[in-house]
Write a protein that holds these residues in place. Structure first.
Motif, PDB file in Angstrom:
ATOM      1  N   PRO A  89       0.850  -1.193   0.000  1.00  0.00           N
ATOM      2  CA  PRO A  89       0.000   0.000   0.000  1.00  0.00           C
ATOM      3  C   PRO A  89       0.883   1.238   0.000  1.00  0.00           C
ATOM      4  O   PRO A  89       2.115   1.136   0.013  1.00  0.00           O
ATOM      5  N   GLU A  90       0.248   2.389  -0.010  1.00  0.00           N
ATOM      6  CA  GLU A  90       0.984   3.657   0.086  1.00  0.00           C
ATOM      7  C   GLU A  90       0.600   4.342   1.380  1.00  0.00           C
ATOM      8  O   GLU A  90      -0.563   4.676   1.597  1.00  0.00           O
ATOM      9  N   TYR A  91       1.582   4.515   2.256  1.00  0.00           N
ATOM     10  CA  TYR A  91       1.377   5.232   3.507  1.00  0.00           C
ATOM     11  C   TYR A  91       2.229   6.493   3.479  1.00  0.00           C
ATOM     12  O   TYR A  91       3.457   6.414   3.400  1.00  0.00           O
ATOM     13  N   THR A 120       1.465  -1.906  -6.417  1.00  0.00           N
ATOM     14  CA  THR A 120       0.967  -1.023  -5.361  1.00  0.00           C
ATOM     15  C   THR A 120      -0.532  -0.820  -5.534  1.00  0.00           C
ATOM     16  O   THR A 120      -1.086  -1.014  -6.614  1.00  0.00           O
ATOM     17  N   TYR A 121      -1.162  -0.400  -4.457  1.00  0.00           N
ATOM     18  CA  TYR A 121      -2.602  -0.185  -4.480  1.00  0.00           C
ATOM     19  C   TYR A 121      -2.938   0.900  -3.472  1.00  0.00           C
ATOM     20  O   TYR A 121      -2.138   1.250  -2.604  1.00  0.00           O
ATOM     21  N   SER A 122      -4.148   1.434  -3.586  1.00  0.00           N
ATOM     22  CA  SER A 122      -4.619   2.418  -2.609  1.00  0.00           C
ATOM     23  C   SER A 122      -6.131   2.474  -2.667  1.00  0.00           C
ATOM     24  O   SER A 122      -6.762   1.952  -3.602  1.00  0.00           O
ATOM     25  N   GLY A 128      -1.196   4.061  -5.385  1.00  0.00           N
ATOM     26  CA  GLY A 128       0.070   3.830  -4.694  1.00  0.00           C
ATOM     27  C   GLY A 128       1.309   4.112  -5.514  1.00  0.00           C
ATOM     28  O   GLY A 128       2.408   3.706  -5.146  1.00  0.00           O
TER      29      GLY A 128
END
Length: 218
Positions: A89-91, A120-122, A128
């Motif tokens: 994920p993207e944090y 990646t995903y969001s 992401g």
């Protein structure tokens, strides 16, 4: 050939809802690989399943007789794999700290000279991709250089159901999109596997085993 799929998220609570979007993405990735690339062995490594201490201690830093069995087993799997698929994920515009923590438990010599793919995903519209930029540097330092094509899944909660199946869009179209990256990964994995059999890269560039200063300039 053998590929490891790393799912780098340990969030398993709500809110936000639905929890663990990465589990949906990983199921879709595995289904694509297992249905379209049947000649290869694929295995999921889920960070949530591993007893990774919040106080970091790498696999190679334990006394040989006291290495946790789960880390020993995973180290052997990484060593024998031919390529890697990293799902994050993207944090805060960065890769998941859970994925970084997991990968940092192992020396780069286990990953080196093998390719990787970034997924990646969001929950939002960018999928992401900003995390993926940083992942390129991270994976390159591990030695498993990522292929140029990447996979981004925006609004993952709307794209994939809990079982990994596509909800509104055609699943075949998503798998075609995945395939652009996976085809690159497989091409490079085959090339590096064949060359490793001819030339041992660890004899060309010595792995440092005790101190990072072993790679310093004189």
């Amino acid at each position: 050939m053998k590929f490891l799929v790393f799912l780098g998220t340990v969030r398993d609570s709500t809110p936000p809802k639905p929890a663990r979007l990465g589990a949906r993405v990983s199921k879709a990735v595995l289904e694509c690989l297992q249905s379209r690339y049947t000649e290869y062995e694929v295995e999921l490594v889920d960070a949530l399943d591993l007893p990774l201490d919040p106080i970091f201690k790498p696999h190679f830093a334990y006394p040989r007789s006291k290495v946790p069995s789960e880390l020993n087993l995973l180290a052997e799997k990484i060593k024998t794999a031919d390529g890697f698929i990293m799902i994050s994920p993207e944090y805060n515009h960065s890769m998941s700290p859970a994925l970084a923590n997991l990968l940092n438990h192992f020396g780069s010599s286990l990953f080196s000279y093998k390719p990787s793919a970034i997924v990646t995903y969001s929950a939002g519209q960018w999928g992401g991709m900003r995390a993926a930029v940083g992942m390129r540097t991270f994976l390159s330092e591990l030695g498993c250089l990522p292929v140029s094509a990447m996979i981004h899944v925006p609004k993952a909660q709307d794209v994939f159901a809990e079982d990994g199946s596509a909800k509104a869009q055609d699943q075949a179209s998503w798998f075609d999109y995945f395939g652009r990256t996976f085809n690159q990964l497989i091409w490079w994995a085959q090339a590096t596997k064949e060359h490793r059999l001819q030339v041992d890269p660890h004899k060309l560039v010595r792995d440092f085993k005790t101190q990072p200063s072993e790679r310093n300039a004189p």
